[in-house]
Design a protein around this motif. Structure first.
Motif, PDB file in Angstrom:
ATOM      1  N   GLU A  56      27.735  46.804  38.381  1.00 50.29           N
ATOM      2  CA  GLU A  56      27.738  45.624  38.987  1.00 50.29           C
ATOM      3  C   GLU A  56      27.429  44.661  38.163  1.00 50.29           C
ATOM      4  O   GLU A  56      28.164  43.673  37.883  1.00 50.29           O
ATOM      5  N   ASP A  57      26.480  45.051  37.011  1.00 49.68           N
ATOM      6  CA  ASP A  57      26.105  44.154  36.128  1.00 49.68           C
ATOM      7  C   ASP A  57      27.089  43.975  34.971  1.00 49.68           C
ATOM      8  O   ASP A  57      27.524  42.995  34.331  1.00 49.68           O
ATOM      9  N   VAL A  58      27.941  45.064  34.621  1.00 51.17           N
ATOM     10  CA  VAL A  58      29.123  45.042  33.785  1.00 51.17           C
ATOM     11  C   VAL A  58      30.188  44.227  34.441  1.00 51.17           C
ATOM     12  O   VAL A  58      30.878  43.442  33.721  1.00 51.17           O
ATOM     13  N   TRP A  59      30.294  44.424  35.610  1.00 50.81           N
ATOM     14  CA  TRP A  59      31.628  43.658  36.264  1.00 50.81           C
ATOM     15  C   TRP A  59      31.235  42.067  36.430  1.00 50.81           C
ATOM     16  O   TRP A  59      32.170  41.526  36.167  1.00 50.81           O
ATOM     17  N   GLU A  60      30.172  41.971  36.554  1.00 55.97           N
ATOM     18  CA  GLU A  60      29.378  40.664  36.757  1.00 55.97           C
ATOM     19  C   GLU A  60      29.925  39.827  35.583  1.00 55.97           C
ATOM     20  O   GLU A  60      30.353  38.431  35.538  1.00 55.97           O
ATOM     21  N   GLY A  61      29.669  40.159  34.214  1.00 54.72           N
ATOM     22  CA  GLY A  61      29.842  39.231  33.052  1.00 54.72           C
ATOM     23  C   GLY A  61      31.297  39.677  32.547  1.00 54.72           C
ATOM     24  O   GLY A  61      31.707  38.906  31.421  1.00 54.72           O
ATOM     25  N   SER A  62      32.135  40.671  32.817  1.00 55.28           N
ATOM     26  CA  SER A  62      33.154  40.971  32.185  1.00 55.28           C
ATOM     27  C   SER A  62      34.447  41.022  33.197  1.00 55.28           C
ATOM     28  O   SER A  62      35.177  41.855  32.984  1.00 55.28           O
ATOM     29  N   SER A  63      34.505  40.901  34.337  1.00 58.04           N
ATOM     30  CA  SER A  63      35.198  41.320  35.362  1.00 58.04           C
ATOM     31  C   SER A  63      36.689  40.650  35.079  1.00 58.04           C
ATOM     32  O   SER A  63      37.720  41.323  35.172  1.00 58.04           O
ATOM     33  N   GLU A  64      36.904  39.653  34.465  1.00 55.39           N
ATOM     34  CA  GLU A  64      38.134  38.994  34.121  1.00 55.39           C
ATOM     35  C   GLU A  64      38.651  39.804  32.861  1.00 55.39           C
ATOM     36  O   GLU A  64      40.107  40.052  32.855  1.00 55.39           O
ATOM     37  N   PHE A  65      37.922  40.287  31.923  1.00 52.19           N
ATOM     38  CA  PHE A  65      38.364  41.054  30.864  1.00 52.19           C
ATOM     39  C   PHE A  65      38.956  42.403  31.570  1.00 52.19           C
ATOM     40  O   PHE A  65      39.784  42.814  31.398  1.00 52.19           O
ATOM     41  N   ILE A  66      38.079  43.089  32.447  1.00 49.23           N
ATOM     42  CA  ILE A  66      38.449  44.163  32.877  1.00 49.23           C
ATOM     43  C   ILE A  66      39.656  44.024  33.891  1.00 49.23           C
ATOM     44  O   ILE A  66      40.565  45.180  33.882  1.00 49.23           O
ATOM     45  N   LYS A  67      39.889  43.159  34.597  1.00 50.95           N
ATOM     46  CA  LYS A  67      41.103  42.803  35.415  1.00 50.95           C
ATOM     47  C   LYS A  67      42.368  42.869  34.820  1.00 50.95           C
ATOM     48  O   LYS A  67      43.359  43.204  35.252  1.00 50.95           O
ATOM     49  N   GLU A  68      42.166  42.155  33.491  1.00 47.67           N
ATOM     50  CA  GLU A  68      43.467  41.919  32.690  1.00 47.67           C
ATOM     51  C   GLU A  68      43.859  42.968  32.016  1.00 47.67           C
ATOM     52  O   GLU A  68      44.846  43.346  31.921  1.00 47.67           O
ATOM     53  N   TYR A  69      42.937  44.070  31.306  1.00 52.15           N
ATOM     54  CA  TYR A  69      43.350  44.810  30.413  1.00 52.15           C
ATOM     55  C   TYR A  69      43.125  46.260  30.786  1.00 52.15           C
ATOM     56  O   TYR A  69      44.012  47.122  30.630  1.00 52.15           O
ATOM     57  N   PHE A  70      42.218  46.712  31.605  1.00 51.52           N
ATOM     58  CA  PHE A  70      42.014  47.925  32.142  1.00 51.52           C
ATOM     59  C   PHE A  70      43.220  48.560  32.998  1.00 51.52           C
ATOM     60  O   PHE A  70      43.963  49.917  32.688  1.00 51.52           O
TER      61      PHE A  70
END
Length: 199
Positions: free
Chosen positions: A22-36
């Motif tokens: 959840e900590d990872v998601w909180e600060g990097s969700s936009e990056f994850i949603k765009e590229y993963f």
């Protein structure tokens, strides 16, 4: 669901992992949603670290392999183009084999906003550097390095990852997740089952 099965097997451990993810998601969700979902991952070779760790980028670091005069020249040149200096960047690549040449492989996830530069023509800047005697640049070497630096741009991030070339990323912090340990598979399952992100 695999992640829930993991929870049943060791609830204490995976409570901890769920909080970390959840900590990872909180600060990097936009990056994850765009590229993963596009399977566009950043890799970095480093000395061995914990399975998942939050790392602050060292600013104005001293380069371990690039001659100081070259490093200073790069920083001055990039500053003139409005790019972040080399000292303030981490080196990553969409090619895990390239990253693996520098150490244990980690998936890198920038936290928050970041800047980047890369070259369509140069896969690894250090490997393309001419031999520099006594850390002193000749006029021809300066010209050769400038011609290399002229190829660097700060756009088309997705294309930069797909190229497999080295990317210089300027960010304050990033997450590093071990590529070779079970934690990455568990994180991917967590993304799918809790955030709907298919990788």
């Amino acid at each position: 669901m695999r992640f829930k099965r993991y929870l049943e097997e060791d609830s204490t451990f995976f409570d901890v992992m769920n909080s970390k993810f959840e900590d990872v998601w909180e600060g990097s969700s936009e990056f994850i949603k765009e590229y993963f979902p596009k399977k566009l991952f950043l890799y970095r070779g480093m000395s061995s670290k914990p399975d998942i760790s939050k790392i602050s980028v060292r600013k104005e670091r001293i380069p371990s392999s690039t001659p100081k005069e070259v490093n200073d020249y790069i920083n001055k040149y990039f500053k003139s183009k409005g790019f972040a200096s080399r000292d303030e960047s981490i080196f990553v690549s969409g090619n895990k084999d390239l990253a693996g040449g520098y150490g244990a492989i980690y998936i890198i996830i920038p936290i928050g906003n970041f800047d980047f530069v890369w070259s369509k023509e140069i896969d690894d800047f250090y490997e393309r550097l001419p031999y520099i005697k006594n850390d002193e640049l000749t006029d021809k070497q300066r010209l050769d390095i400038e011609l290399m630096l002229d190829t660097y741009i700060n756009k088309d991030f997705g294309a930069a990852i797909k190229s497999g070339h080295e990317i210089w990323i300027d960010c304050k912090e990033y997450w590093a997740i071990s590529y070779d340990r079970p934690i990455l598979r568990i994180f991917m399952e967590w993304l799918k089952e809790t955030k709907g992100i298919k990788t």
